[in-house]
Scaffold this motif. Sequence first.
Motif, PDB file in Angstrom:
ATOM      1  N   TYR A 294       6.207 -11.041   3.827  1.00 33.16           N
ATOM      2  CA  TYR A 294       7.322 -12.063   5.067  1.00 33.16           C
ATOM      3  C   TYR A 294       8.169 -10.797   6.108  1.00 33.16           C
ATOM      4  CZ  TYR A 294       6.481 -15.528   1.355  1.00 33.16           C
ATOM      5  OH  TYR A 294       6.317 -15.939   0.335  1.00 33.16           O
ATOM      6  N   ARG A 295       9.205  -9.228   5.578  1.00 33.35           N
ATOM      7  CA  ARG A 295       9.203  -8.530   6.735  1.00 33.35           C
ATOM      8  C   ARG A 295       8.369  -8.269   7.860  1.00 33.35           C
ATOM      9  NH1 ARG A 295      12.619  -8.001   2.219  1.00 33.35           N
ATOM     10  NH2 ARG A 295      11.672  -5.564   1.637  1.00 33.35           N
ATOM     11  N   THR A 296       7.119  -8.197   7.655  1.00 35.93           N
ATOM     12  CA  THR A 296       6.706  -7.775   7.757  1.00 35.93           C
ATOM     13  C   THR A 296       5.956  -8.501   9.493  1.00 35.93           C
ATOM     14  OG1 THR A 296       5.792  -5.977   6.375  1.00 35.93           O
ATOM     15  CG2 THR A 296       4.344  -5.855   8.568  1.00 35.93           C
ATOM     16  N   ILE A 297       5.629  -9.669   8.951  1.00 33.05           N
ATOM     17  CA  ILE A 297       4.684 -11.201   9.521  1.00 33.05           C
ATOM     18  C   ILE A 297       5.134 -11.632   8.914  1.00 33.05           C
ATOM     19  CG2 ILE A 297       2.113 -12.186  10.129  1.00 33.05           C
ATOM     20  CD1 ILE A 297       0.838  -9.330   8.455  1.00 33.05           C
ATOM     21  N   PRO A 298       6.405 -12.420   9.753  1.00 35.39           N
ATOM     22  CA  PRO A 298       7.297 -13.355   9.460  1.00 35.39           C
ATOM     23  C   PRO A 298       6.495 -14.767   9.478  1.00 35.39           C
ATOM     24  CG  PRO A 298       8.006 -12.166  10.947  1.00 35.39           C
ATOM     25  CD  PRO A 298       6.574 -11.555  10.696  1.00 35.39           C
ATOM     26  N   ALA A 299       5.499 -14.953  10.166  1.00 35.16           N
ATOM     27  CA  ALA A 299       4.499 -16.257   9.893  1.00 35.16           C
ATOM     28  C   ALA A 299       4.570 -16.504   8.213  1.00 35.16           C
ATOM     29  CB  ALA A 299       3.663 -16.782  10.804  1.00 35.16           C
ATOM     30  N   LEU A 300       4.306 -15.672   7.642  1.00 35.98           N
ATOM     31  CA  LEU A 300       3.826 -15.811   5.867  1.00 35.98           C
ATOM     32  C   LEU A 300       4.895 -16.385   5.285  1.00 35.98           C
ATOM     33  CD1 LEU A 300       2.329 -12.491   5.692  1.00 35.98           C
ATOM     34  CD2 LEU A 300       0.836 -14.577   6.451  1.00 35.98           C
ATOM     35  N   GLU A 301       6.163 -16.448   5.449  1.00 38.56           N
ATOM     36  CA  GLU A 301       6.894 -17.039   4.784  1.00 38.56           C
ATOM     37  C   GLU A 301       6.376 -19.013   4.444  1.00 38.56           C
ATOM     38  OE1 GLU A 301      10.810 -16.903   4.738  1.00 38.56           O
ATOM     39  OE2 GLU A 301      10.718 -15.361   6.666  1.00 38.56           O
ATOM     40  N   SER A 302       5.390 -19.452   5.706  1.00 36.79           N
ATOM     41  CA  SER A 302       4.951 -20.315   5.436  1.00 36.79           C
ATOM     42  C   SER A 302       3.703 -20.639   4.573  1.00 36.79           C
ATOM     43  CB  SER A 302       4.963 -21.505   7.119  1.00 36.79           C
ATOM     44  OG  SER A 302       4.020 -20.513   7.955  1.00 36.79           O
ATOM     45  N   ALA A 303       3.381 -19.986   3.929  1.00 36.38           N
ATOM     46  CA  ALA A 303       2.113 -20.112   3.652  1.00 36.38           C
ATOM     47  C   ALA A 303       2.061 -20.422   2.301  1.00 36.38           C
ATOM     48  CB  ALA A 303       1.497 -18.352   4.170  1.00 36.38           C
ATOM     49  N   THR A 304       0.909 -21.156   1.211  1.00 41.85           N
ATOM     50  CA  THR A 304       1.119 -21.099   0.177  1.00 41.85           C
ATOM     51  C   THR A 304       0.633 -19.124  -0.870  1.00 41.85           C
ATOM     52  OG1 THR A 304       0.839 -23.502   0.455  1.00 41.85           O
ATOM     53  CG2 THR A 304       0.522 -22.127  -1.333  1.00 41.85           C
ATOM     54  N   VAL A 305       0.864 -19.363  -2.025  1.00 41.35           N
ATOM     55  CA  VAL A 305       0.698 -18.337  -2.733  1.00 41.35           C
ATOM     56  C   VAL A 305      -0.488 -19.205  -3.800  1.00 41.35           C
ATOM     57  CG1 VAL A 305       1.063 -16.945  -4.688  1.00 41.35           C
ATOM     58  CG2 VAL A 305       2.867 -16.769  -3.034  1.00 41.35           C
ATOM     59  N   ASP A 306      -1.700 -18.018  -3.561  1.00 46.71           N
ATOM     60  CA  ASP A 306      -2.839 -19.031  -3.761  1.00 46.71           C
ATOM     61  C   ASP A 306      -2.991 -18.054  -5.151  1.00 46.71           C
ATOM     62  OD1 ASP A 306      -5.101 -20.025  -4.624  1.00 46.71           O
ATOM     63  OD2 ASP A 306      -6.561 -18.861  -3.056  1.00 46.71           O
ATOM     64  N   ARG A 307      -3.056 -16.797  -5.120  1.00 43.71           N
ATOM     65  CA  ARG A 307      -3.627 -15.919  -6.843  1.00 43.71           C
ATOM     66  C   ARG A 307      -2.370 -14.537  -6.713  1.00 43.71           C
ATOM     67  NH1 ARG A 307      -9.578 -15.499  -6.869  1.00 43.71           N
ATOM     68  NH2 ARG A 307      -9.726 -14.410  -4.789  1.00 43.71           N
ATOM     69  N   VAL A 308      -2.356 -14.607  -7.979  1.00 44.56           N
ATOM     70  CA  VAL A 308      -0.967 -13.275  -8.154  1.00 44.56           C
ATOM     71  C   VAL A 308      -2.044 -12.629  -8.874  1.00 44.56           C
ATOM     72  CG1 VAL A 308       0.901 -12.233  -8.837  1.00 44.56           C
ATOM     73  CG2 VAL A 308       0.988 -14.347  -7.218  1.00 44.56           C
ATOM     74  N   ARG A 309      -3.007 -11.335  -8.705  1.00 43.50           N
ATOM     75  CA  ARG A 309      -3.410 -10.463  -9.762  1.00 43.50           C
ATOM     76  C   ARG A 309      -3.255  -9.501  -9.631  1.00 43.50           C
ATOM     77  NH1 ARG A 309      -8.753 -11.777  -8.059  1.00 43.50           N
ATOM     78  NH2 ARG A 309      -8.172 -11.532  -5.706  1.00 43.50           N
ATOM     79  N   ILE A 310      -3.320  -8.303 -10.727  1.00 43.30           N
ATOM     80  CA  ILE A 310      -2.772  -6.483 -10.771  1.00 43.30           C
ATOM     81  C   ILE A 310      -4.399  -6.260 -11.044  1.00 43.30           C
ATOM     82  CG2 ILE A 310      -2.467  -5.309 -12.277  1.00 43.30           C
ATOM     83  CD1 ILE A 310       0.189  -6.395 -12.643  1.00 43.30           C
ATOM     84  N   GLY A 311      -5.034  -5.395  -9.720  1.00 42.11           N
ATOM     85  CA  GLY A 311      -5.868  -4.561 -10.632  1.00 42.11           C
ATOM     86  C   GLY A 311      -5.806  -3.141 -11.097  1.00 42.11           C
ATOM     87  N   THR A 312      -6.584  -2.993 -11.387  1.00 45.53           N
ATOM     88  CA  THR A 312      -6.779  -1.399 -12.183  1.00 45.53           C
ATOM     89  C   THR A 312      -7.577  -0.711 -11.790  1.00 45.53           C
ATOM     90  OG1 THR A 312      -5.211  -2.423 -14.363  1.00 45.53           O
ATOM     91  CG2 THR A 312      -6.467  -0.195 -14.115  1.00 45.53           C
ATOM     92  N   ALA A 313      -7.591   0.519 -11.527  1.00 49.97           N
ATOM     93  CA  ALA A 313      -8.601   1.714 -11.585  1.00 49.97           C
ATOM     94  C   ALA A 313      -8.103   2.966 -11.989  1.00 49.97           C
ATOM     95  CB  ALA A 313      -8.899   2.377  -9.894  1.00 49.97           C
ATOM     96  N   VAL A 314      -9.734   3.583 -12.436  1.00 47.25           N
ATOM     97  CA  VAL A 314      -9.940   4.880 -13.514  1.00 47.25           C
ATOM     98  C   VAL A 314     -11.083   5.727 -12.506  1.00 47.25           C
ATOM     99  CG1 VAL A 314      -9.936   5.261 -15.308  1.00 47.25           C
ATOM    100  CG2 VAL A 314      -8.972   3.035 -15.297  1.00 47.25           C
ATOM    101  N   PHE A 315     -10.151   7.288 -12.564  1.00 43.48           N
ATOM    102  CA  PHE A 315     -10.785   7.865 -11.436  1.00 43.48           C
ATOM    103  C   PHE A 315     -10.197   9.212 -11.825  1.00 43.48           C
ATOM    104  CE2 PHE A 315      -7.444   6.326  -9.597  1.00 43.48           C
ATOM    105  CZ  PHE A 315      -6.276   6.937  -9.001  1.00 43.48           C
ATOM    106  N   PRO A 316     -11.344  10.109 -11.459  1.00 44.67           N
ATOM    107  CA  PRO A 316     -10.951  11.676 -11.188  1.00 44.67           C
ATOM    108  C   PRO A 316      -9.466  12.298 -10.594  1.00 44.67           C
ATOM    109  CG  PRO A 316     -13.723  11.516 -11.321  1.00 44.67           C
ATOM    110  CD  PRO A 316     -12.577  10.088 -10.894  1.00 44.67           C
ATOM    111  N   ALA A 317      -8.944  12.462 -11.178  1.00 44.89           N
ATOM    112  CA  ALA A 317      -7.137  12.604 -10.912  1.00 44.89           C
ATOM    113  C   ALA A 317      -7.523  13.482  -9.846  1.00 44.89           C
ATOM    114  CB  ALA A 317      -6.403  12.819 -12.834  1.00 44.89           C
TER     115      ALA A 317
END
Length: 376
Positions: A294-317
């Motif tokens: 919201y601080r970055t794009i104030p117009a998003l404050e009026s948006a509706t949260v649709d999905r909240v997810r965590i993605g996990t990646a595994v890869f060579p360090a």
Amino acid sequence: MKTVGVVGAGVIGACMAFSLAQRGMRVHCVEPAQPGGLTTDVSFARLSAFQQPTYARFELSHTGMIEHLRFAAQFDSAPWWHPTGSLAWGDEEDGGDAGGPSFADVAHRLSAWGYRTVWCDAARVNREWEPGIAFPNARTPAVLFPDEGWIDGPKLVSEMLAAAKDTGRLTLWNGAVDGIEVHDGEVRALRLEAGDRIEVDAVVNAAGPEAPTVAAMLGTAPLEGVATRSSLVIDLLTDGDPVRHILRGAQAHARSAGPGRVRVRSEQVDARLPAGMRSDPGDELVKDLLERAYRTIPALESATVDRVRIGTAVFPADGFPSVGALSAVSGYYEVFANSGITLAPFLGRTLTTHIATGEIHPLWSRCSPDRLRTAS
């Protein structure tokens, strides 16, 4: 006709299946979930070479970006590909974190390596490209990266599997792999948890976060030097399309996720996630990410949260993919990587060439799966 089993139908597995089928091989692709519905779907899915600290890693990512252009040109349309360009800016007093390079240092380094960069200030960004960004002030320096973009990962997976099926050489299995049969040092078959046995000449481990588990089925030296990263992403439903480019702000990143949708993430929030976390992130982290967006794009404050997810990646360090043949087992190939969205078409094409001809791409010099095995 060589028969190849591909374990995993995320973005890399789907590109592998497509390239192998196009090359004339018989392909059995095994995926326990909806193809493209796990890590691929949760990825921020930006095509970029921005955060690569060495030229060797930059060259690989940049090649992956160029490959997407060539890849899309093979089709009448490429509905997964969105070459929007991206805009990036740092904190006002950004001198780098923990002694690392500042935002300006990173941008200048990319320019010196031949990455297209356009320096501008916040006033120009608001005037010409993104009026909705709330910059610290009108003089905040920003950079346009015109060659970056984003990929609709599930759409890419769907289109690749459909194109592979059209060749008549792809069979898609909905199930989990239970074992890899190896006799006299050669791959012979895949076993599925449901009891099916699939005879193959080769196996490609493209299982993403489950790649170490699949690799362990060989009974060879275990994988070492593997890193895990989790990322919280939130999809918002918006009135209109308030974001035209990919935005890499100091507090949050944002991009379109299709008409009336915006996807947001934050490096600062991700840094607070435990490695490998896949469960509910909790209200505090969600609130933190939303406030940064919201601080970055104030117009998003009026948006509706649709999905909240965590993605996990595994890869060579070490940051390089694991791609190619494992010397200990004939017919076993591995392909998992950081920045899988960026690299998928390139890795799919070059690994297919390697399986068909034995040719090793010059950019693979630091990517051998052998380097991740203790016994090697």
